[in-house]
Design a protein around this motif. Sequence first.
Motif, PDB file in Angstrom:
ATOM      1  N   GLY A  52       0.554  -0.996   0.088  1.00  0.00           N
ATOM      2  CA  GLY A  52       0.452   0.192   0.290  1.00  0.00           C
ATOM      3  C   GLY A  52       0.659   1.512  -0.014  1.00  0.00           C
ATOM      4  O   GLY A  52       0.105   2.403   0.351  1.00  0.00           O
ATOM      5  N   LYS A  53       2.453   0.994   0.102  1.00  0.00           N
ATOM      6  CA  LYS A  53       3.174   2.016  -0.366  1.00  0.00           C
ATOM      7  C   LYS A  53       2.203   3.035  -1.661  1.00  0.00           C
ATOM      8  O   LYS A  53       1.780   4.692  -1.415  1.00  0.00           O
ATOM      9  CB  LYS A  53       4.215   2.214  -0.617  1.00  0.00           C
ATOM     10  CG  LYS A  53       4.774   1.175   0.615  1.00  0.00           C
ATOM     11  CD  LYS A  53       6.587   0.778   0.102  1.00  0.00           C
ATOM     12  CE  LYS A  53       6.498   0.511  -1.228  1.00  0.00           C
ATOM     13  NZ  LYS A  53       6.328  -1.320  -1.037  1.00  0.00           N
ATOM     14  N   THR A  54       2.065   3.276  -2.604  1.00  0.00           N
ATOM     15  CA  THR A  54       1.830   3.463  -3.666  1.00  0.00           C
ATOM     16  C   THR A  54       0.699   4.682  -3.490  1.00  0.00           C
ATOM     17  O   THR A  54      -0.242   5.410  -3.609  1.00  0.00           O
ATOM     18  CB  THR A  54       1.696   2.754  -4.807  1.00  0.00           C
ATOM     19  OG1 THR A  54       3.157   2.585  -5.537  1.00  0.00           O
ATOM     20  CG2 THR A  54       1.483   3.623  -6.270  1.00  0.00           C
ATOM     21  N   HIS A  55      -0.221   3.462  -2.523  1.00  0.00           N
ATOM     22  CA  HIS A  55      -2.165   4.272  -2.388  1.00  0.00           C
ATOM     23  C   HIS A  55      -2.298   5.332  -1.651  1.00  0.00           C
ATOM     24  O   HIS A  55      -2.470   6.417  -1.274  1.00  0.00           O
ATOM     25  CB  HIS A  55      -2.308   2.557  -1.565  1.00  0.00           C
ATOM     26  CG  HIS A  55      -4.320   2.691  -1.592  1.00  0.00           C
ATOM     27  ND1 HIS A  55      -4.961   2.079  -1.832  1.00  0.00           N
ATOM     28  CD2 HIS A  55      -4.689   4.224  -1.626  1.00  0.00           C
ATOM     29  CE1 HIS A  55      -6.246   2.816  -1.616  1.00  0.00           C
ATOM     30  NE2 HIS A  55      -5.926   3.711  -0.922  1.00  0.00           N
ATOM     31  N   LEU A  56      -1.169   4.911  -0.340  1.00  0.00           N
ATOM     32  CA  LEU A  56      -0.556   6.115   0.609  1.00  0.00           C
ATOM     33  C   LEU A  56      -0.194   6.948  -0.393  1.00  0.00           C
ATOM     34  O   LEU A  56      -0.854   8.183   0.830  1.00  0.00           O
ATOM     35  CB  LEU A  56      -0.152   5.215   1.816  1.00  0.00           C
ATOM     36  CG  LEU A  56      -0.761   4.439   2.843  1.00  0.00           C
ATOM     37  CD1 LEU A  56       0.444   4.541   4.188  1.00  0.00           C
ATOM     38  CD2 LEU A  56      -2.393   5.725   3.473  1.00  0.00           C
ATOM     39  N   ALA A  57       1.621   6.830  -0.643  1.00  0.00           N
ATOM     40  CA  ALA A  57       1.595   7.802  -1.763  1.00  0.00           C
ATOM     41  C   ALA A  57       0.379   9.288  -2.573  1.00  0.00           C
ATOM     42  O   ALA A  57       0.558   9.875  -2.443  1.00  0.00           O
ATOM     43  CB  ALA A  57       2.346   7.695  -2.791  1.00  0.00           C
ATOM     44  N   HIS A  58      -0.396   8.252  -2.876  1.00  0.00           N
ATOM     45  CA  HIS A  58      -1.556   9.016  -3.237  1.00  0.00           C
ATOM     46  C   HIS A  58      -2.428   9.834  -2.618  1.00  0.00           C
ATOM     47  O   HIS A  58      -3.202  10.960  -2.505  1.00  0.00           O
ATOM     48  CB  HIS A  58      -2.457   8.250  -4.455  1.00  0.00           C
ATOM     49  CG  HIS A  58      -1.499   7.807  -5.622  1.00  0.00           C
ATOM     50  ND1 HIS A  58      -0.641   6.875  -5.883  1.00  0.00           N
ATOM     51  CD2 HIS A  58      -1.485   8.450  -6.648  1.00  0.00           C
ATOM     52  CE1 HIS A  58      -0.522   6.862  -7.588  1.00  0.00           C
ATOM     53  NE2 HIS A  58      -0.892   8.024  -7.458  1.00  0.00           N
ATOM     54  N   VAL A  59      -3.053   9.329  -1.182  1.00  0.00           N
ATOM     55  CA  VAL A  59      -3.656  10.032  -0.808  1.00  0.00           C
ATOM     56  C   VAL A  59      -2.088  11.228  -0.399  1.00  0.00           C
ATOM     57  O   VAL A  59      -3.268  11.630  -0.065  1.00  0.00           O
ATOM     58  CB  VAL A  59      -3.990   7.919   1.084  1.00  0.00           C
ATOM     59  CG1 VAL A  59      -4.731   9.669   1.433  1.00  0.00           C
ATOM     60  CG2 VAL A  59      -4.551   7.430   0.345  1.00  0.00           C
ATOM     61  N   TRP A  60      -2.132  10.731   0.276  1.00  0.00           N
ATOM     62  CA  TRP A  60      -0.907  11.856   0.640  1.00  0.00           C
ATOM     63  C   TRP A  60      -1.271  13.375  -0.362  1.00  0.00           C
ATOM     64  O   TRP A  60      -0.916  13.702   0.453  1.00  0.00           O
ATOM     65  CB  TRP A  60       0.110  11.434   0.967  1.00  0.00           C
ATOM     66  CG  TRP A  60       1.169  12.802   1.631  1.00  0.00           C
ATOM     67  CD1 TRP A  60       0.844  13.621   3.560  1.00  0.00           C
ATOM     68  CD2 TRP A  60       3.046  12.943   0.930  1.00  0.00           C
ATOM     69  NE1 TRP A  60       2.678  14.235   2.851  1.00  0.00           N
ATOM     70  CE2 TRP A  60       3.153  14.633   1.723  1.00  0.00           C
ATOM     71  CE3 TRP A  60       2.404  12.742  -0.064  1.00  0.00           C
ATOM     72  CZ2 TRP A  60       3.927  15.432   1.264  1.00  0.00           C
ATOM     73  CZ3 TRP A  60       3.857  14.259  -1.097  1.00  0.00           C
ATOM     74  CH2 TRP A  60       4.258  14.940   0.286  1.00  0.00           C
ATOM     75  N   ALA A  61      -0.486  12.791  -1.427  1.00  0.00           N
ATOM     76  CA  ALA A  61      -0.583  13.688  -2.867  1.00  0.00           C
ATOM     77  C   ALA A  61      -1.660  14.454  -2.816  1.00  0.00           C
ATOM     78  O   ALA A  61      -1.980  15.656  -2.738  1.00  0.00           O
ATOM     79  CB  ALA A  61      -0.429  13.165  -3.773  1.00  0.00           C
ATOM     80  N   ALA A  62      -2.689  13.458  -2.431  1.00  0.00           N
ATOM     81  CA  ALA A  62      -4.241  14.698  -2.886  1.00  0.00           C
ATOM     82  C   ALA A  62      -4.426  15.180  -1.683  1.00  0.00           C
ATOM     83  O   ALA A  62      -4.969  16.155  -1.682  1.00  0.00           O
ATOM     84  CB  ALA A  62      -5.402  13.168  -3.005  1.00  0.00           C
ATOM     85  N   GLU A  63      -4.239  14.750  -0.111  1.00  0.00           N
ATOM     86  CA  GLU A  63      -4.652  15.623   0.793  1.00  0.00           C
ATOM     87  C   GLU A  63      -3.383  16.878   0.502  1.00  0.00           C
ATOM     88  O   GLU A  63      -3.587  18.061   1.318  1.00  0.00           O
ATOM     89  CB  GLU A  63      -4.462  14.586   2.258  1.00  0.00           C
ATOM     90  CG  GLU A  63      -5.557  13.862   2.067  1.00  0.00           C
ATOM     91  CD  GLU A  63      -5.883  13.041   2.945  1.00  0.00           C
ATOM     92  OE1 GLU A  63      -5.094  13.214   4.219  1.00  0.00           O
ATOM     93  OE2 GLU A  63      -6.373  11.577   3.445  1.00  0.00           O
ATOM     94  N   THR A  64      -2.585  16.878   0.749  1.00  0.00           N
ATOM     95  CA  THR A  64      -1.354  18.255   0.141  1.00  0.00           C
ATOM     96  C   THR A  64      -1.580  19.245  -0.570  1.00  0.00           C
ATOM     97  O   THR A  64      -0.898  19.704  -0.710  1.00  0.00           O
ATOM     98  CB  THR A  64       0.123  17.660   0.693  1.00  0.00           C
ATOM     99  OG1 THR A  64       0.034  16.442  -0.016  1.00  0.00           O
ATOM    100  CG2 THR A  64       0.222  16.752   2.191  1.00  0.00           C
ATOM    101  N   GLY A  65      -2.221  18.307  -1.707  1.00  0.00           N
ATOM    102  CA  GLY A  65      -1.001  19.037  -2.879  1.00  0.00           C
ATOM    103  C   GLY A  65       0.225  18.447  -3.447  1.00  0.00           C
ATOM    104  O   GLY A  65       0.639  19.396  -3.995  1.00  0.00           O
ATOM    105  N   GLY A  66      -0.021  17.497  -3.363  1.00  0.00           N
ATOM    106  CA  GLY A  66       1.379  16.832  -3.604  1.00  0.00           C
ATOM    107  C   GLY A  66       1.934  16.686  -4.643  1.00  0.00           C
ATOM    108  O   GLY A  66       0.826  16.264  -5.599  1.00  0.00           O
TER     109      GLY A  66
END
Length: 229
Positions: A52-66
């Motif tokens: 789930g590393k990629t999944h969590l990275a996408h969650v983080w990017a969506a929430e931070t605008g990253g």
Amino acid sequence: MARQLSFDLPAMTALGREDFFVSPANALAVAMISAQVWPGGKLVLTGPAGAGKTHLAHVWAAETGGRITAATGLAEADIPQLASGPVAVEDVPLLAGDDARQALLFHLHNLTLANGNPLLLTGQQAPGFWGLALPDLQSRIEGAQHVALDPPDDALLGAVLAKLFVDRQLSPGPEVISYLVKHMDRSFEAAARMVEALDRIALAEKRDITRALAVRLLNDQPGAAGHRN
């Protein structure tokens, strides 16, 4: 019926926060990603393939605008532009032996933090095993906050299997997932292989994905003598 589709469709992976199942095996990693403020402005996220590393990275990017970039794609990236906001770099250990891209990552690391933006780095093993030849880069990564996704417990493995089926637009009964959780190899990679194989067989035989099909598939695998119906 468990399967309604009679033609092959590409799997569409769902990567939203609502699609990520939280269990004791990943709760700490989810909490760290959600915090968004890390010591030194950076976080290393590790775990086995499919954890789930990629999944969590996408969650983080969506929430931070990253933004998210593959480590191997840094040669084609605009480093100053990436460093102008939050950035996640995936699969950093793949840069072992690639001095040029390691230098680019070091530049991105320094510029991102100098700009006051958070940096997320991912890999399978703990940072000490990444084998980066650039000492300054390796030491800075080893000095970052590190959180790991653990191997799946029963609840997480069942949720991962269910999600993998949904990604393929499949809906086997709960008895299928329950049987797989009890009898298959306990890894995320094994779950992905199992769902792909069941999809392929069901499609070829124009049949639903049932517990009997799961039993057959497991019993056909090498070393399956220990499996029970």
